[in-house]
Design an enzyme around this catalytic site. Structure first.
Site, PDB file in Angstrom:
ATOM      1  N   SER A   1     -31.563  27.772  -5.179  1.00  0.00           N
ATOM      2  CA  SER A   1     -31.019  27.412  -6.486  1.00  0.00           C
ATOM      3  C   SER A   1     -31.625  28.301  -7.573  1.00  0.00           C
ATOM      4  O   SER A   1     -31.440  29.505  -7.553  1.00  0.00           O
ATOM      5  CB  SER A   1     -31.262  25.927  -6.753  1.00  0.00           C
ATOM      6  OG  SER A   1     -30.357  25.436  -7.701  1.00  0.00           O
TER       7      SER A   1
ATOM      8  N   LYS B   1     -20.916  14.721 -28.122  1.00  0.00           N
ATOM      9  CA  LYS B   1     -22.353  14.840 -28.366  1.00  0.00           C
ATOM     10  C   LYS B   1     -23.136  14.167 -27.239  1.00  0.00           C
ATOM     11  O   LYS B   1     -24.192  14.620 -26.847  1.00  0.00           O
ATOM     12  CB  LYS B   1     -22.710  14.206 -29.718  1.00  0.00           C
ATOM     13  CG  LYS B   1     -24.197  14.227 -30.036  1.00  0.00           C
ATOM     14  CD  LYS B   1     -24.710  15.657 -30.130  1.00  0.00           C
ATOM     15  CE  LYS B   1     -26.192  15.677 -30.483  1.00  0.00           C
ATOM     16  NZ  LYS B   1     -26.715  17.051 -30.502  1.00  0.00           N
TER      17      LYS B   1
END
Length: 357
Positions: free
Chosen positions: A186, A238
């Site tokens: 990763s 948000k």
């Protein structure tokens, strides 16, 4: 008479109290001065220190000690005499060069060795940036850098910055090799793919080009307890998913879109660094062992970092670079707790879970 005695007692108590107050004032003043001194000292040491180790000399000493250990007693005595004579002549020659103002150049190109053992937040990038800056101040075109990398990945922005630090070497056209003995998955592979060459041990874990995120939600539990949660935001997205509030399908969809966008950026970066890679084949989030990673083009060679360095010792001067940040007293305690958590997460991942990213 008793009145006089009472007055004397009051005066004594008053003087004793005044004495204790003076002592307390002195103690507090000393403590304040000590704190100021400690703070000033820590500020001076805050930048940390760079440690340079001549690995070539260490390997050379190891080889000589092993050679001597295999000799009999008489041969060892002769070897010790010859060695002392040789060291004396070398020291004399170096002193003469220093006195004449000549640089002690060995004529060998240098290999700078850096170590990066990454945690989930990639906090080690602070030391890495200092080490790379130090190398860039002295590296010559014929020099090269080897990074011994170990990381299962972690936060995207942290490992993105770590990869960008390695990119500084590539931009300066300094050959960079990443050696993976255990794991570069990763975010760890995001760093590794910046290198001109990736060398991994046969059973090192490589790849996991994917993005994962998970978040618990306690909304149903709180509703059962008749606890209301109010979440107010300015901006439609948000906050997409929350821990305590009620998540919406629209928020979930936006969250998945953000993951896919991050994954696309990850794939684009790997493709840019390794253009010959079949990115759609390897960017499934899977990981491979070293030999499998070689077949898939994720790495360039099979081997350990030890073999890699030993092969360079004869023709290169191998130098280890390590930047160590001095920690404050409180950080020493909290840092040890953080390291314990990281170790537990590493063990958890190594037992079959996907690396974090």
């Amino acid at each position: 008479m008793s009145g006089v005695i009472e007055v004397v007692r009051v005066e004594l108590l008053s003087e004793y109290g005044l004495f204790l107050a003076k002592i307390a004032t002195v103690v507090v003043a000393i403590a304040v001065v000590a704190v100021l001194i400690v703070n000033l000292t820590q500020r001076k040491r805050q930048r940390g220190e760079l440690r340079v180790t001549r690995l070539s000399d260490q390997y050379k000493e190891m080889r000589e000690e092993m050679s001597a250990a295999l000799l009999d007693d008489h041969q060892q005595k002769q070897w010790q005499k010859a060695r002392k004579k040789k060291l004396k002549l070398e020291a004399k020659a170096a002193k003469a060069k220093a006195k004449a103002g000549e640089a002690d150049e060995k004529g060998k190109s240098r290999v700078y060795v850096l170590d990066f053992k990454g945690s989930m937040d990639a906090g080690e990038v602070n030391a890495l940036r200092e080490e790379i800056t130090a190398v860039l101040t002295v590296a010559k075109p014929q020099d090269q850098v080897i990074v011994r990398l170990e990381s299962p990945g972690g936060v995207v922005h942290g490992y993105g910055l770590a990869a960008s630090q390695l990119q500084r070497l590539r931009d300066r056209q300094i050959p960079l090799t990443v050696a993976v003995d255990k794991v570069a998955a990763s975010g760890g592979y995001m760093m590794a793919c910046v290198a001109d060459k990736i060398v991994a041990a046969p059973f090192a874990i490589i790849g996991s080009i994917g993005v994962v995120a998970q978040i618990p939600n306690f909304n149903r539990f709180l509703k059962g307890k008749e606890i209301d949660i109010e979440l107010h935001t300015a901006g439609q997205f948000k906050r997409t998913l929350t821990l305590l509030g009620e998540n919406t399908e629209e928020g979930r969809q936006k969250f998945r879109e953000s993951l896919n966008e991050t994954h696309d950026l990850f794939k684009g970066f790997v493709s840019q660094m390794r253009p010959g890679l079949d990115i759609e084949k390897v960017a499934t989030g899977e990981h491979w062992y070293g030999t499998q990673a070689l077949e898939n083009g994720l790495i360039d060679a099979i081997g350990t970092s030890d073999e890699l360095l030993l092969g360079l010792l004869e023709d290169h001067e191998v130098i280890g670079i390590r930047y160590q940040q001095r920690k404050k007293l409180m950080e020493r305690f909290t840092g040890s707790a953080t390291e314990s958590i990281d170790h537990l997460l590493m063990r958890w991942w190594q037992r079959g879970q996907k690396p974090l990213m």
